[in-house]
Design an enzyme around this catalytic site. Structure first.
Site, PDB file in Angstrom:
ATOM      1  N   GLU A  13      53.500  12.592 -18.396  1.00  0.00           N
ATOM      2  CA  GLU A  13      52.085  12.581 -18.752  1.00  0.00           C
ATOM      3  C   GLU A  13      51.326  13.728 -18.107  1.00  0.00           C
ATOM      4  O   GLU A  13      50.094  13.700 -18.000  1.00  0.00           O
ATOM      5  CB  GLU A  13      51.472  11.208 -18.421  1.00  0.00           C
TER       6      GLU A  13
ATOM      7  N   LYS B 154      47.035  -0.645 -26.295  1.00  0.00           N
ATOM      8  CA  LYS B 154      47.863   0.372 -26.959  1.00  0.00           C
ATOM      9  C   LYS B 154      48.170  -0.135 -28.362  1.00  0.00           C
ATOM     10  O   LYS B 154      48.884  -1.128 -28.516  1.00  0.00           O
ATOM     11  CB  LYS B 154      49.187   0.530 -26.214  1.00  0.00           C
TER      12      LYS B 154
HETATM   13  P1  PGA Z   1      54.831   4.248 -21.721  1.00  0.00           P
HETATM   14  O1  PGA Z   1      54.020   4.266 -20.366  1.00  0.00           O
HETATM   15  O2  PGA Z   1      53.990   4.853 -22.784  1.00  0.00           O
HETATM   16  O3  PGA Z   1      56.045   5.068 -21.390  1.00  0.00           O
HETATM   17  O4  PGA Z   1      55.144   2.808 -21.991  1.00  0.00           O
HETATM   18  C1  PGA Z   1      52.636   4.133 -20.273  1.00  0.00           C
HETATM   19  C2  PGA Z   1      52.241   2.983 -19.389  1.00  0.00           C
HETATM   20  O5  PGA Z   1      53.108   2.277 -18.841  1.00  0.00           O
HETATM   21  O6  PGA Z   1      51.050   2.732 -19.229  1.00  0.00           O
HETATM   22 ZN    ZN Z   2      51.543   0.838 -17.905  1.00  0.00          ZN
END
Ligand code: PGA
Ligand code: ZN
Length: 428
Positions: A207, A335
């Site tokens: 990230e 998400k």
């Molecule tokens: P991921 O991580 O997109 O790899 O699941 C993001 C998070 O855990 O917030």
């Molecule tokens: Zn997370």
């Protein structure tokens, strides 16, 4: 707009920031308006997430999404052709019916979500409105970014067990000012890490945050503090963690491993208490493993800070309801690809907000340049967004979209700053 219908849906494989294929959907309306959306992908995923369809085999190392693309083209496209675009609910209901499974494994969550988001984009474009405004007439609140400046866990090739070490520029006057502060802190952090570890410290994780060669959460938090101080913002920022603890948990022994030490639940909660007191942490995501609702409830009551459920809730209204019933966590990490349609994700957010939970809109570690979560964060009035370090195109596309929205809102724009912080005041 009310009588516009879906005329054509096409999809293709494009590449995400890890170079892995993902689904891109173009949805065309009867007046020729096109809505496009890309589907993100996680790496440290929750087991309750909707199932994306991957081809397997050798092509693209098994990560191909040709079958999902074909499902959009050959199954979803013909089934949705002629449907009115005016209701996202109707579009998403049709997608759920066609998929016919609880986890979207029928068509693939990546196929379903691409169409759901492309439909939202097309409807907004046909109405001549930005998406955030189309979804919420009075939207005017920008989110405070949870800026992930040090990466560990599954997102980095270092020995830090916790996945994300976060700075929140709550003392900023605007979103743009918050990003200026974040970048200045990130530049200071780079200098500090370089001086301490040499060039290897400037490697970055998934990230975009630094992935320095360290293993102790104290060390990482100490460097964040030092960087904020050097940049002159010690009093303007607060701190956060995403522990992604599901991935640190050993079911057989019932323990978590952090920096070489084993912790049972009680010991880990003690560690969090100490880190909160020592470093002014105001938000912790996934502090415990994804099935431990009881532990989440204990920690939420004991600390009083923001406790965020990511793998715990997987943006699933059913799991959010269970958490609310038990007092597990007090915020939802939101998400859209965890659940697979915009409507269900909005339901999860509504449920959380109605119950006094906060909502933190989030990227995935595998993103494209698609910035849709910026509009969604403003539309939800969430007040918080987590979209990585302020570097690399797939992260900056979201920040840059937020800057544009802030400018578009002009004098009506609100940056909520310190008001998003819950719980005991920080140690500066
Ligand atoms: P991921 O991580 O997109 O790899 O699941 C993001 C998070 O855990 O917030
Ligand atoms: Zn997370």
């Amino acid at each position: 707009m009310p009588d516009l219908t879906i005329s054509r849906i096409v999809a293709r494989e494009v590449l995400d920031c890890r170079g892995l294929p993902t689904v891109q959907v173009d949805l065309t309306l009867s007046d020729g308006t096109v809505g496009r959306a890309d589907v993100p992908a996680g790496r440290s995923t929750g087991s309750g997430e909707a199932r994306e369809l991957r081809d397997g085999g050798t092509r693209f190392g098994g990560f191909g999404v040709r079958a999902a693309v074909e499902n959009v083209r050959d199954r979803i496209g013909p089934a949705l052709a002629g449907m009115p675009i005016a209701s996202q609910l109707e579009v998403d209901r049709a997608l759920l019916e066609l998929d016919g499974t609880p986890d979207k494994s029928g068509l693939g969550a990546n196929a379903v979500l691409g169409v759901s988001l492309a439909a939202a984009r097309a409807a907004a474009a046909a109405a001549g409105e930005p998406l955030y405004r189309h979804l919420r007439r009075h939207a005017h609140v920008l989110p405070v970014p949870l800026v992930n400046l040090i990466n560990g866990g599954k997102h980095a090739s270092n020995d830090l067990d916790f996945q994300e070490f976060i700075v929140m520029p709550v003392g900023a006057e605007s979103l743009l000012h918050a990003l200026q502060m974040s970048t200045e802190i990130n530049l200071a952090l780079g200098e500090i890490l370089l001086a301490r570890f040499g060039k290897v410290a400037l490697n970055t994780g998934d990230e975009g945050g630094y992935a320095p060669p360290m293993s102790s959460p104290d060390e990482a938090l100490g460097f964040l503090h030092e960087a904020a101080e050097r940049a002159g913002y010690a009093d303007d920022v607060v701190y956060g963690l995403d522990c992604a603890a599901t991935h640190l948990y050993d079911e057989a022994s019932g323990t978590y491993t952090v920096d070489g030490e084993r912790y049972d639940r009680a010991a880990l909660i003690e560690l969090y208490d100490r880190l909160i007191a020592d470093y002014g942490i105001v938000t912790i995501e996934d502090p415990l493993h994804e099935q431990d609702f009881e532990g989440f409830a204990e920690l939420t009551a004991a600390t009083g800070i923001q406790i965020v459920g990511d793998d715990l809730f997987v943006t699933n209204p059913g799991r959010v309801a269970k958490g609310i019933g038990q007092g597990a966590a007090n915020a939802l990490l939101w998400k859209v690809n965890q659940i697979g349609t915009l409507t269900e994700a909005l339901d999860a957010a509504d449920l959380a907000l109605r119950s006094g939970y906060r909502v933190v809109v989030s990227e995935r570690s595998g993103e494209t340049e698609d910035a849709i979560i910026a509009d969604l964060a403003v539309a939800l009035d969430a007040g918080q967004i987590k979209t990585g370090a302020p570097v690399r195109g797939e992260r900056t596309s979201k920040y840059n979209r937020l800057i544009a929205i802030e400018e578009e809102l002009g004098a009506t724009a609100v940056y909520p700053g310190r008001s998003v912080v819950r719980g005991p005041e920080l140690v500066a």
